[in-house]
Scaffold this motif. Structure first.
Motif, PDB file in Angstrom:
ATOM      1  N   LYS A 122      -6.101 -16.307 -65.469  1.00  0.00           N
ATOM      2  CA  LYS A 122      -6.405 -16.316 -64.029  1.00  0.00           C
ATOM      3  C   LYS A 122      -7.780 -16.914 -63.783  1.00  0.00           C
ATOM      4  CE  LYS A 122      -3.651 -12.258 -62.613  1.00  0.00           C
ATOM      5  NZ  LYS A 122      -3.086 -11.763 -63.884  1.00  0.00           N
ATOM      6  N   ILE A 123      -8.767 -16.493 -64.586  1.00  0.00           N
ATOM      7  CA  ILE A 123     -10.130 -17.013 -64.425  1.00  0.00           C
ATOM      8  C   ILE A 123     -10.157 -18.516 -64.664  1.00  0.00           C
ATOM      9  CG2 ILE A 123     -12.444 -17.000 -65.452  1.00  0.00           C
ATOM     10  CD1 ILE A 123     -11.919 -14.674 -63.585  1.00  0.00           C
ATOM     11  N   ALA A 124      -9.457 -18.976 -65.703  1.00  0.00           N
ATOM     12  CA  ALA A 124      -9.453 -20.416 -66.001  1.00  0.00           C
ATOM     13  C   ALA A 124      -8.889 -21.214 -64.822  1.00  0.00           C
ATOM     14  CB  ALA A 124      -8.637 -20.679 -67.265  1.00  0.00           C
ATOM     15  N   VAL A 125      -7.810 -20.741 -64.220  1.00  0.00           N
ATOM     16  CA  VAL A 125      -7.205 -21.472 -63.107  1.00  0.00           C
ATOM     17  C   VAL A 125      -8.118 -21.430 -61.879  1.00  0.00           C
ATOM     18  CG1 VAL A 125      -5.255 -21.497 -61.506  1.00  0.00           C
ATOM     19  CG2 VAL A 125      -4.866 -21.141 -63.954  1.00  0.00           C
ATOM     20  N   LEU A 126      -8.751 -20.294 -61.630  1.00  0.00           N
ATOM     21  CA  LEU A 126      -9.686 -20.207 -60.499  1.00  0.00           C
ATOM     22  C   LEU A 126     -10.885 -21.132 -60.714  1.00  0.00           C
ATOM     23  CD1 LEU A 126      -9.648 -16.347 -59.834  1.00  0.00           C
ATOM     24  CD2 LEU A 126      -8.574 -18.141 -58.443  1.00  0.00           C
ATOM     25  N   LEU A 127     -11.416 -21.151 -61.934  1.00  0.00           N
ATOM     26  CA  LEU A 127     -12.533 -22.054 -62.231  1.00  0.00           C
ATOM     27  C   LEU A 127     -12.099 -23.514 -62.108  1.00  0.00           C
ATOM     28  CD1 LEU A 127     -14.374 -20.445 -65.282  1.00  0.00           C
ATOM     29  CD2 LEU A 127     -15.304 -20.814 -62.987  1.00  0.00           C
ATOM     30  N   HIS A 128     -10.881 -23.817 -62.529  1.00  0.00           N
ATOM     31  CA  HIS A 128     -10.390 -25.195 -62.418  1.00  0.00           C
ATOM     32  C   HIS A 128     -10.334 -25.631 -60.957  1.00  0.00           C
ATOM     33  CE1 HIS A 128      -7.222 -28.372 -62.347  1.00  0.00           C
ATOM     34  NE2 HIS A 128      -7.921 -28.814 -63.389  1.00  0.00           N
ATOM     35  N   ALA A 165      -8.868 -23.590 -70.446  1.00  0.00           N
ATOM     36  CA  ALA A 165      -9.476 -24.735 -69.756  1.00  0.00           C
ATOM     37  C   ALA A 165      -9.138 -26.041 -70.460  1.00  0.00           C
ATOM     38  CB  ALA A 165     -10.989 -24.548 -69.675  1.00  0.00           C
ATOM     39  N   ALA A 166      -9.150 -26.014 -71.793  1.00  0.00           N
ATOM     40  CA  ALA A 166      -8.828 -27.229 -72.545  1.00  0.00           C
ATOM     41  C   ALA A 166      -7.400 -27.676 -72.295  1.00  0.00           C
ATOM     42  CB  ALA A 166      -9.055 -26.981 -74.034  1.00  0.00           C
ATOM     43  N   ALA A 171     -12.131 -32.496 -69.469  1.00  0.00           N
ATOM     44  CA  ALA A 171     -13.375 -32.645 -68.706  1.00  0.00           C
ATOM     45  C   ALA A 171     -13.742 -31.328 -68.022  1.00  0.00           C
ATOM     46  CB  ALA A 171     -13.233 -33.765 -67.679  1.00  0.00           C
ATOM     47  N   PHE A 172     -12.734 -30.633 -67.528  1.00  0.00           N
ATOM     48  CA  PHE A 172     -12.972 -29.320 -66.927  1.00  0.00           C
ATOM     49  C   PHE A 172     -13.469 -28.336 -67.977  1.00  0.00           C
ATOM     50  CE2 PHE A 172     -10.646 -25.176 -66.408  1.00  0.00           C
ATOM     51  CZ  PHE A 172     -11.621 -24.569 -65.611  1.00  0.00           C
ATOM     52  N   ALA A 173     -12.883 -28.361 -69.169  1.00  0.00           N
ATOM     53  CA  ALA A 173     -13.327 -27.466 -70.235  1.00  0.00           C
ATOM     54  C   ALA A 173     -14.785 -27.736 -70.592  1.00  0.00           C
ATOM     55  CB  ALA A 173     -12.427 -27.622 -71.463  1.00  0.00           C
TER      56      ALA A 173
END
Length: 412
Positions: A122-128, A165-166, A171-173
């Motif tokens: 969830k955090i990864a998608v929100l950060l993305h 993220a990867a 680039a997002f990672a």
């Protein structure tokens, strides 16, 4: 500034939200909190964006604080679009979480789901979403203060988030790794219960945060005289606190219900459960810690025994297997490495296994349905032959003689 709070349970309300309120009142913060509900099951305490009281019990009477920092509550399973909009916010700076030790997991997830299943995904998608919206602006990275009791909780969360993220975008990672800061923390306050209008806890509190100096400028609660420490390394304090306080909680929540106890202070005052606790600390936990931990252990027993704290053992039982793994298993392994045994900690695991299996039927089981189902199907929760054998010995003894007689034999 806004803080995104993952979880709205009594602990975060009576600890983090209380501190944020105190920081606002002292003028060192000017922030509101958005609470994100990240589990599909109903909350035991209804979450709402409304003031509530934090009542801290002490020998000279209660200390009452009105907390009004929560200005929005969002259910990730009901309004994921709103969660994404919050992630895009210019005023968002910090994320505070408490998803228990079972929450920070590094496992595959469906990142296209709305929402993904696990907390790190969830955090990864929100950060993305934030990264995409801000065009990769380095200044828009977030700081994370996980309150889960996993060892190296900040680094563990960072690793899991970066793996997701990867998968989303290299680039997002890279942006997440360079511009988002994940701090190791350890938290300490007993918050036994509450409802939508009031949370009760003890006066004692401590929040230790390790990492770069940036977080002290962003979250300067120590300047309001609050019990927050910014340290280079919280490892030694974390081990002492988790093994003594949290390990005691987990062991008592496993054993004491089988002796008829309902609350922690009842268990400490119970002739057999109280002796079990003291022997657990003296003969198994303290020998695994550096010299000088004895006074903290004695003070912990005194805190647990406080009649002002009606801390229900059933409330501590949430995700008990994962908690035992984090809080008690390291003690067992350290004792084994020293050529010793740890029967009292393993006895607690045996009580959990029996309770999850439905013996007795009124044991407080609050865990993921899959974890419970596997144990009821006869699958031992850990891949450890010695631990499985010793646990099975205790299970047989409890079944044969009953929990009281079996515990008495282990203690004597």
């Amino acid at each position: 500034m806004r803080i995104l709070q993952i979880g709205g349970g009594n602990f975060l309300r009576g600890f983090a939200d209380w501190m944020i309120q105190k920081g606002n009142d002292a003028g060192v913060l000017d922030t509101g909190v958005v609470v994100l509900k990240v589990t599909p099951r109903p909350s035991r305490v209804p979450l709402r964006a409304a003031p509530f009281r934090v009542v801290l019990d002490g020998p000279d009477g209660p200390d009452v604080t009105r907390v009004d920092v929560i200005d929005e509550v969002v259910d990730a399973y009901a309004d994921w679009d709103r969660c994404l909009a919050i992630a895009r916010g210019d005023d968002l700076r910090l994320v505070v979480s408490n998803t228990t030790e079972a929450g920070i997991v590094d496992v595959p997830d469906d990142l296209s789901a709305r929402p993904p299943e696990t907390f790190p995904a969830k955090i990864a998608v929100l950060l993305h979403e934030r990264w995409r919206h801000c065009g990769g602006d380095p200044a828009r990275g977030l700081s994370f203060l996980p309150c889960e009791l996993n060892e190296d909780n900040g680094r563990l969360l960072r690793s899991a988030v970066l793996r997701h993220a990867a998968a989303l975008d290299p680039a997002f990672a890279a942006w997440t790794g360079a511009h988002c800061r994940f701090y190791d923390t350890i938290v300490d306050r007993i918050v036994p219960g509450g409802d939508a209008e009031e949370v009760r806890g003890e006066r004692y509190a401590h929040w230790a945060i390790a990492g770069d100096p940036h977080i002290r400028d962003e979250f300067p609660l120590d300047r309001a005289g609050l019990p927050v420490e910014f340290l280079e390394d919280i490892g030694p304090y974390r081990v002492k606190k988790v093994r003594i306080l949290n390990g005691s909680h987990t062991a008592l929540a496993a054993v004491a219900p089988l002796l008829g106890c309902v609350t922690v202070n009842q268990a400490v005052g119970h002739p057999l459960a109280g002796e079990y606790l003291r022997r657990l600390l003296d003969t198994e936990v303290l020998p695994t810690l550096p010299p000088g931990a004895g006074p903290f252990a004695a003070a912990t027993v005194e805190r647990l025994a406080s009649p002002a704290l009606e801390h229900r053992l059933a409330d501590i039982a949430l995700n008990a297997i994962a908690k035992w793994q984090t809080r008690n298993l390291p003690v067992v392994r350290d004792r084994w490495a020293a050529g010793e045994r740890a029967p009292l900690n393993v006895f607690a695991l045996a009580c959990l296994v029996l309770g999850y299996a439905g013996e007795p039927g009124d044991f407080p089981v609050r865990d993921d349905a899959e974890v419970v189902a596997r144990i009821r199907d006869g699958v031992f929760p850990f891949d450890d032959a010695r631990l499985a054998e010793e646990t099975a010995d205790h299970v047989r003894a409890i079944r044969a003689a009953g929990p009281e007689a079996a515990l008495e034999k282990v203690i004597r």
